[in-house]
Scaffold this motif. Sequence first.
Motif, PDB file in Angstrom:
ATOM      1  N   CYS A  52       0.829  -1.211   0.000  1.00 33.95           N
ATOM      2  CA  CYS A  52       0.000   0.000   0.000  1.00 33.95           C
ATOM      3  C   CYS A  52       0.861   1.259   0.000  1.00 33.95           C
ATOM      4  O   CYS A  52       0.555   2.250  -0.678  1.00 33.95           O
ATOM      5  N   GLU A  53       1.948   1.214   0.746  1.00 33.36           N
ATOM      6  CA  GLU A  53       2.861   2.356   0.811  1.00 33.36           C
ATOM      7  C   GLU A  53       3.467   2.630  -0.564  1.00 33.36           C
ATOM      8  O   GLU A  53       3.543   3.785  -1.009  1.00 33.36           O
ATOM      9  N   GLN A  54       3.897   1.571  -1.255  1.00 34.07           N
ATOM     10  CA  GLN A  54       4.529   1.726  -2.561  1.00 34.07           C
ATOM     11  C   GLN A  54       3.529   2.164  -3.630  1.00 34.07           C
ATOM     12  O   GLN A  54       3.873   2.922  -4.549  1.00 34.07           O
ATOM     13  N   LEU A  55       2.288   1.690  -3.516  1.00 29.06           N
ATOM     14  CA  LEU A  55       1.268   2.017  -4.512  1.00 29.06           C
ATOM     15  C   LEU A  55       0.509   3.296  -4.187  1.00 29.06           C
ATOM     16  O   LEU A  55      -0.309   3.749  -4.991  1.00 29.06           O
ATOM     17  N   GLY A  56       0.771   3.863  -3.026  1.00 26.39           N
ATOM     18  CA  GLY A  56       0.063   5.077  -2.628  1.00 26.39           C
ATOM     19  C   GLY A  56      -1.397   4.821  -2.295  1.00 26.39           C
ATOM     20  O   GLY A  56      -2.262   5.676  -2.537  1.00 26.39           O
ATOM     21  N   ILE A  57      -1.672   3.651  -1.730  1.00 28.42           N
ATOM     22  CA  ILE A  57      -3.044   3.270  -1.375  1.00 28.42           C
ATOM     23  C   ILE A  57      -3.228   3.454   0.123  1.00 28.42           C
ATOM     24  O   ILE A  57      -2.452   2.945   0.938  1.00 28.42           O
ATOM     25  N   SER A  58      -4.266   4.178   0.492  1.00 32.73           N
ATOM     26  CA  SER A  58      -4.504   4.455   1.911  1.00 32.73           C
ATOM     27  C   SER A  58      -5.346   3.375   2.584  1.00 32.73           C
ATOM     28  O   SER A  58      -5.285   3.229   3.806  1.00 32.73           O
ATOM     29  N   GLU A  59      -6.115   2.645   1.806  1.00 34.86           N
ATOM     30  CA  GLU A  59      -7.017   1.652   2.367  1.00 34.86           C
ATOM     31  C   GLU A  59      -6.633   0.250   1.895  1.00 34.86           C
ATOM     32  O   GLU A  59      -6.897  -0.131   0.748  1.00 34.86           O
ATOM     33  N   PRO A  60      -6.020  -0.557   2.759  1.00 35.69           N
ATOM     34  CA  PRO A  60      -5.596  -1.915   2.366  1.00 35.69           C
ATOM     35  C   PRO A  60      -6.736  -2.792   1.858  1.00 35.69           C
ATOM     36  O   PRO A  60      -6.516  -3.668   1.005  1.00 35.69           O
ATOM     37  N   LYS A  61      -7.925  -2.552   2.358  1.00 35.25           N
ATOM     38  CA  LYS A  61      -9.061  -3.382   1.947  1.00 35.25           C
ATOM     39  C   LYS A  61      -9.387  -3.223   0.461  1.00 35.25           C
ATOM     40  O   LYS A  61     -10.084  -4.059  -0.101  1.00 35.25           O
ATOM     41  N   SER A  62      -8.888  -2.163  -0.156  1.00 37.15           N
ATOM     42  CA  SER A  62      -9.153  -1.971  -1.589  1.00 37.15           C
ATOM     43  C   SER A  62      -8.413  -3.003  -2.438  1.00 37.15           C
ATOM     44  O   SER A  62      -8.704  -3.146  -3.624  1.00 37.15           O
ATOM     45  N   LEU A  63      -7.445  -3.716  -1.806  1.00 37.51           N
ATOM     46  CA  LEU A  63      -6.707  -4.759  -2.516  1.00 37.51           C
ATOM     47  C   LEU A  63      -7.396  -6.115  -2.420  1.00 37.51           C
ATOM     48  O   LEU A  63      -6.929  -7.097  -3.003  1.00 37.51           O
ATOM     49  N   ILE A  64      -8.483  -6.154  -1.664  1.00 36.63           N
ATOM     50  CA  ILE A  64      -9.202  -7.406  -1.425  1.00 36.63           C
ATOM     51  C   ILE A  64     -10.686  -7.159  -1.646  1.00 36.63           C
ATOM     52  O   ILE A  64     -11.253  -6.199  -1.115  1.00 36.63           O
ATOM     53  N   LYS A  65     -11.320  -7.997  -2.446  1.00 35.28           N
ATOM     54  CA  LYS A  65     -12.743  -7.829  -2.713  1.00 35.28           C
ATOM     55  C   LYS A  65     -13.482  -9.124  -2.386  1.00 35.28           C
ATOM     56  O   LYS A  65     -13.042 -10.211  -2.755  1.00 35.28           O
ATOM     57  N   ALA A  66     -14.591  -8.999  -1.694  1.00 34.20           N
ATOM     58  CA  ALA A  66     -15.433 -10.149  -1.373  1.00 34.20           C
ATOM     59  C   ALA A  66     -16.661 -10.115  -2.278  1.00 34.20           C
ATOM     60  O   ALA A  66     -17.397  -9.125  -2.297  1.00 34.20           O
ATOM     61  N   LYS A  67     -16.853 -11.186  -3.037  1.00 32.52           N
ATOM     62  CA  LYS A  67     -18.008 -11.295  -3.929  1.00 32.52           C
ATOM     63  C   LYS A  67     -18.919 -12.396  -3.407  1.00 32.52           C
ATOM     64  O   LYS A  67     -18.467 -13.503  -3.095  1.00 32.52           O
ATOM     65  N   ARG A  68     -20.194 -12.094  -3.337  1.00 29.57           N
ATOM     66  CA  ARG A  68     -21.152 -12.972  -2.668  1.00 29.57           C
ATOM     67  C   ARG A  68     -21.137 -14.397  -3.202  1.00 29.57           C
ATOM     68  O   ARG A  68     -21.151 -15.364  -2.444  1.00 29.57           O
ATOM     69  N   ASN A  69     -21.101 -14.549  -4.523  1.00 32.69           N
ATOM     70  CA  ASN A  69     -21.244 -15.883  -5.107  1.00 32.69           C
ATOM     71  C   ASN A  69     -19.931 -16.585  -5.429  1.00 32.69           C
ATOM     72  O   ASN A  69     -19.928 -17.774  -5.748  1.00 32.69           O
ATOM     73  N   SER A  70     -18.821 -15.867  -5.351  1.00 33.17           N
ATOM     74  CA  SER A  70     -17.548 -16.496  -5.745  1.00 33.17           C
ATOM     75  C   SER A  70     -16.445 -16.403  -4.703  1.00 33.17           C
ATOM     76  O   SER A  70     -15.401 -17.035  -4.853  1.00 33.17           O
ATOM     77  N   GLY A  71     -16.649 -15.628  -3.645  1.00 27.89           N
ATOM     78  CA  GLY A  71     -15.663 -15.596  -2.570  1.00 27.89           C
ATOM     79  C   GLY A  71     -14.711 -14.422  -2.616  1.00 27.89           C
ATOM     80  O   GLY A  71     -15.061 -13.327  -3.073  1.00 27.89           O
ATOM     81  N   THR A  72     -13.489 -14.646  -2.171  1.00 26.20           N
ATOM     82  CA  THR A  72     -12.485 -13.593  -2.030  1.00 26.20           C
ATOM     83  C   THR A  72     -11.640 -13.462  -3.289  1.00 26.20           C
ATOM     84  O   THR A  72     -11.087 -14.446  -3.789  1.00 26.20           O
ATOM     85  N   TRP A  73     -11.537 -12.213  -3.775  1.00 25.99           N
ATOM     86  CA  TRP A  73     -10.690 -11.910  -4.930  1.00 25.99           C
ATOM     87  C   TRP A  73      -9.550 -11.017  -4.469  1.00 25.99           C
ATOM     88  O   TRP A  73      -9.748 -10.103  -3.669  1.00 25.99           O
TER      89      TRP A  73
END
Length: 222
Positions: A52-73
Motif C-alpha cells: 500500500c505504501e509503494q502504490l500510494g493506497i490508503s485503504e488496504p481493503k481496496s486490494l481485497i474484494k469479497a463477492k457474494r457468489n464467488s468468494g475472495t478476490w
Amino acid sequence: MKGLITSERNGVEHQFSDDGWFNATLASRPFNKRPIDWLRLDETKNYISALCEQLGISEPKSLIKAKRNSGTWLHPKLAVPFARWLDTHFGVWCDLQIDQLLRGKHPVLDKKRLRHQTASTFKALTAVLQQTLEQQGKEAKRHHFMNEARLINWALNGEFKGLDRDSLSYEDLDLLASLEVQDLILIASKCTYEERKTALQEHTQQVMHKPTQSITYASMEA
C-alpha cells in the motif's frame, strides 16, 4: 475488476479478471486452505502494508474484494504471494497467467479478440449480402442470412447447421474469420451460391492442407 477469465491447470479451473485480479477462494480449495488464514498471517499483513505504501493506497481493503457468489478476490500484486503460499509451482503458474493478462497476451484474450472480429466481419458480410439482394430486386429476409451463416459453418466443419462459436478453438475461430472475409469478397463479386460454396471449400482445404470431406445437401441458394 473487469471481465472474467477462466484458465485451467491440471484439470482444475481457476478464475481471473482480465485486469489480473484472482479468485483466491476457488484457487485454495484443491489445497485445503483458506484465504482468510493467509490474510491473518503477520507476514501477509506486513506485505500488504508495504505494498500500500509503494502504490500510494490508503485503504488496504481496496486490494481485497469479497463477492457474494464467488468468494475472495485478490489484487494482482497479492495474488502471486498468496498462490505461492498455496504451492510453489502453482505460484509460478499464477505469476505467468497474470503477467500475460496484464500485457494483453493471454491466449483467452486473443480468443476474445478473434471472436469479436468474426462477429464484426459477419456483420459486414450481411450488409453486403443485403445490398446484393436488393440490387437483384429481392427483399432480404432472415433465412438469407441464416443460409449464408450455415454455408460458412459447413465450409468450416462439414455441417450445414448452426454453430456455437463461443466453443470453437482459437484455430477454428481464425479459420472462421478467414472464411467470412472470403465469402464477403465472393458476394461482392456477384458469385452465385454454388460458386461461393466451391470457393469456400477450396479455401478451407488450402488452410488446412488436407482434403475436406465432401458433403451433399439440398441447394439453399437465395
